[in-house]
Write a protein that holds these residues in place. Structure first.
Motif, PDB file in Angstrom:
ATOM      1  N   LEU A   1      48.374  73.272   3.181  1.00 42.75           N
ATOM      2  CA  LEU A   1      49.749  72.961   2.775  1.00 42.75           C
ATOM      3  C   LEU A   1      50.414  72.031   3.777  1.00 42.75           C
ATOM      4  O   LEU A   1      51.095  71.071   3.400  1.00 42.75           O
ATOM      5  N   LEU A   2      50.223  72.326   5.077  1.00 43.04           N
ATOM      6  CA  LEU A   2      50.807  71.462   6.103  1.00 43.04           C
ATOM      7  C   LEU A   2      50.233  70.048   6.022  1.00 43.04           C
ATOM      8  O   LEU A   2      50.958  69.066   6.152  1.00 43.04           O
ATOM      9  N   GLY A   3      48.926  69.957   5.825  1.00 43.42           N
ATOM     10  CA  GLY A   3      48.290  68.643   5.709  1.00 43.42           C
ATOM     11  C   GLY A   3      48.799  67.878   4.502  1.00 43.42           C
ATOM     12  O   GLY A   3      49.078  66.681   4.585  1.00 43.42           O
ATOM     13  N   ALA A   4      48.945  68.567   3.374  1.00 42.58           N
ATOM     14  CA  ALA A   4      49.454  67.907   2.172  1.00 42.58           C
ATOM     15  C   ALA A   4      50.885  67.431   2.394  1.00 42.58           C
ATOM     16  O   ALA A   4      51.248  66.319   1.997  1.00 42.58           O
ATOM     17  N   ARG A   5      51.675  68.257   3.040  1.00 44.88           N
ATOM     18  CA  ARG A   5      53.066  67.875   3.320  1.00 44.88           C
ATOM     19  C   ARG A   5      53.099  66.660   4.254  1.00 44.88           C
ATOM     20  O   ARG A   5      53.897  65.751   4.078  1.00 44.88           O
ATOM     21  N   PHE A   6      52.217  66.663   5.244  1.00 44.30           N
ATOM     22  CA  PHE A   6      52.141  65.538   6.179  1.00 44.30           C
ATOM     23  C   PHE A   6      51.783  64.248   5.441  1.00 44.30           C
ATOM     24  O   PHE A   6      52.419  63.221   5.623  1.00 44.30           O
ATOM     25  N   PHE A   7      50.761  64.314   4.597  1.00 44.98           N
ATOM     26  CA  PHE A   7      50.349  63.116   3.862  1.00 44.98           C
ATOM     27  C   PHE A   7      51.427  62.663   2.885  1.00 44.98           C
ATOM     28  O   PHE A   7      51.644  61.474   2.691  1.00 44.98           O
ATOM     29  N   LYS A   8      52.109  63.620   2.292  1.00 43.61           N
ATOM     30  CA  LYS A   8      53.166  63.268   1.358  1.00 43.61           C
ATOM     31  C   LYS A   8      54.304  62.565   2.082  1.00 43.61           C
ATOM     32  O   LYS A   8      54.834  61.570   1.605  1.00 43.61           O
ATOM     33  N   SER A   9      54.676  63.056   3.271  1.00 42.86           N
ATOM     34  CA  SER A   9      55.755  62.408   4.025  1.00 42.86           C
ATOM     35  C   SER A   9      55.303  61.052   4.556  1.00 42.86           C
ATOM     36  O   SER A   9      56.090  60.116   4.616  1.00 42.86           O
ATOM     37  N   SER A  10      54.044  60.913   4.914  1.00 43.63           N
ATOM     38  CA  SER A  10      53.521  59.621   5.357  1.00 43.63           C
ATOM     39  C   SER A  10      53.566  58.613   4.219  1.00 43.63           C
ATOM     40  O   SER A  10      53.865  57.441   4.424  1.00 43.63           O
ATOM     41  N   GLU A  11      53.292  59.075   3.023  1.00 44.78           N
ATOM     42  CA  GLU A  11      53.314  58.210   1.855  1.00 44.78           C
ATOM     43  C   GLU A  11      54.730  57.698   1.601  1.00 44.78           C
ATOM     44  O   GLU A  11      54.936  56.538   1.280  1.00 44.78           O
ATOM     45  N   ARG A  12      55.726  58.559   1.767  1.00 47.12           N
ATOM     46  CA  ARG A  12      57.121  58.154   1.583  1.00 47.12           C
ATOM     47  C   ARG A  12      57.517  57.099   2.604  1.00 47.12           C
ATOM     48  O   ARG A  12      58.179  56.132   2.279  1.00 47.12           O
ATOM     49  N   GLN A  13      57.135  57.324   3.848  1.00 45.77           N
ATOM     50  CA  GLN A  13      57.486  56.378   4.899  1.00 45.77           C
ATOM     51  C   GLN A  13      56.831  55.036   4.643  1.00 45.77           C
ATOM     52  O   GLN A  13      57.437  53.980   4.857  1.00 45.77           O
ATOM     53  N   ALA A  14      55.612  55.028   4.185  1.00 43.98           N
ATOM     54  CA  ALA A  14      54.898  53.778   3.907  1.00 43.98           C
ATOM     55  C   ALA A  14      55.530  53.048   2.721  1.00 43.98           C
ATOM     56  O   ALA A  14      55.538  51.828   2.663  1.00 43.98           O
ATOM     57  N   ALA A  15      56.102  53.813   1.777  1.00 42.41           N
ATOM     58  CA  ALA A  15      56.708  53.211   0.588  1.00 42.41           C
ATOM     59  C   ALA A  15      58.088  52.635   0.885  1.00 42.41           C
ATOM     60  O   ALA A  15      58.661  51.968   0.056  1.00 42.41           O
ATOM     61  N   GLY A  16      58.634  52.960   2.036  1.00 41.17           N
ATOM     62  CA  GLY A  16      59.914  52.358   2.396  1.00 41.17           C
ATOM     63  C   GLY A  16      61.067  53.329   2.432  1.00 41.17           C
ATOM     64  O   GLY A  16      62.204  52.926   2.268  1.00 41.17           O
ATOM     65  N   GLY A  17      60.806  54.569   2.637  1.00 38.26           N
ATOM     66  CA  GLY A  17      61.927  55.495   2.816  1.00 38.26           C
ATOM     67  C   GLY A  17      61.741  56.775   2.041  1.00 38.26           C
ATOM     68  O   GLY A  17      60.717  57.055   1.446  1.00 38.26           O
ATOM     69  N   TYR A  18      62.801  57.542   2.010  1.00 34.27           N
ATOM     70  CA  TYR A  18      62.810  58.857   1.398  1.00 34.27           C
ATOM     71  C   TYR A  18      63.064  58.742  -0.107  1.00 34.27           C
ATOM     72  O   TYR A  18      63.951  58.022  -0.532  1.00 34.27           O
ATOM     73  N   ASP A  19      62.334  59.469  -0.887  1.00 27.87           N
ATOM     74  CA  ASP A  19      62.521  59.480  -2.323  1.00 27.87           C
ATOM     75  C   ASP A  19      63.226  60.780  -2.687  1.00 27.87           C
ATOM     76  O   ASP A  19      62.700  61.870  -2.457  1.00 27.87           O
ATOM     77  N   ALA A  20      64.394  60.708  -3.254  1.00 25.98           N
ATOM     78  CA  ALA A  20      65.208  61.880  -3.552  1.00 25.98           C
ATOM     79  C   ALA A  20      64.573  62.758  -4.632  1.00 25.98           C
ATOM     80  O   ALA A  20      64.876  63.927  -4.723  1.00 25.98           O
ATOM     81  N   ARG A  21      63.670  62.224  -5.442  1.00 24.63           N
ATOM     82  CA  ARG A  21      63.047  63.008  -6.509  1.00 24.63           C
ATOM     83  C   ARG A  21      61.998  63.964  -5.976  1.00 24.63           C
ATOM     84  O   ARG A  21      61.663  64.942  -6.615  1.00 24.63           O
ATOM     85  N   ALA A  22      61.420  63.714  -4.828  1.00 24.30           N
ATOM     86  CA  ALA A  22      60.303  64.527  -4.328  1.00 24.30           C
ATOM     87  C   ALA A  22      60.727  65.753  -3.652  1.00 24.30           C
ATOM     88  O   ALA A  22      61.548  66.383  -3.454  1.00 24.30           O
TER      89      ALA A  22
END
Length: 182
Positions: free
Chosen positions: A161-182
């Motif tokens: 779960l921690l790893g998935a959360r880490f990758f998910k947050s890394s994906e947001r940062q790479a996309a250009g910021g925080y996505d309010a839908r996630a």
């Protein structure tokens, strides 16, 4: 499929092939124990077998050497990774200790004691990783998994779960910021 046109009495390999030329062939320097065409077959077989054995032994020795070098490099890399992980975990222990001190200054003794206890456990884990080699750590984890399989599965699930959360947050940062839908 069509066959090449071959004049009578000639082979398809080379139209200029002359068997008489092979009878006078003598091996040059560096050709080992090869026997010239037309000489005794038994000497040829024995020499060829010896040569094959020597080549095989050289190949086996070189393969063993390559495997040994790869194993040493992998062990070195795992040791470096283990030490880096121990250092990072030691950093967590330091952070927990600072938090404990801050909580004590704020007169929150119970929370400070909990943070200090957590810091001690994390420091113990860090020391364990620094002192043990990879094989011993693996054996200890296997032993724990045999004794407490549910706990190991729970830890694995939590780490996943921690790893998935880490990758998910890394994906947001790479996309250009925080996505309010996630």
């Amino acid at each position: 499929m069509t066959m090449p046109d071959v004049p009578a009495g000639r082979g398809p390999i080379d139209s200029n092939f002359e068997p008489e030329a092979m009878a006078s062939f003598r091996p040059g320097p560096g050709m080992g124990e090869a026997v010239a065409f037309g000489e005794g077959r038994e000497g040829s077989r024995g020499g060829a077998r010896t040569q094959i054995r020597e080549v095989r032994d050289q190949v086996v020795d070189q393969a063993k050497s390559s495997i040994r070098q790869a194993r040493e490099r992998a062990t070195s890399s795992l040791t470096e990774s283990r030490v880096q992980a121990a250092d990072q975990i030691g950093g967590f222990a330091t952070a927990f200790r600072r938090t404990s001190e801050h909580l004590r200054n704020e007169q929150q003794v119970r929370a400070a004691d909990l943070a200090e206890s957590l810091a001690e456990q994390v420091e113990r884990a860090s020391s364990y990783l620094r002192e043990r080699d990879f094989g011993a750590v693996r054996q200890d984890i296997e032993g724990l998994a045999r004794r407490q399989p549910a706990m190991v599965l729970g830890i694995g699930f939590a780490l996943g779960l921690l790893g998935a959360r880490f990758f998910k947050s890394s994906e947001r940062q790479a996309a250009g910021g925080y996505d309010a839908r996630a």
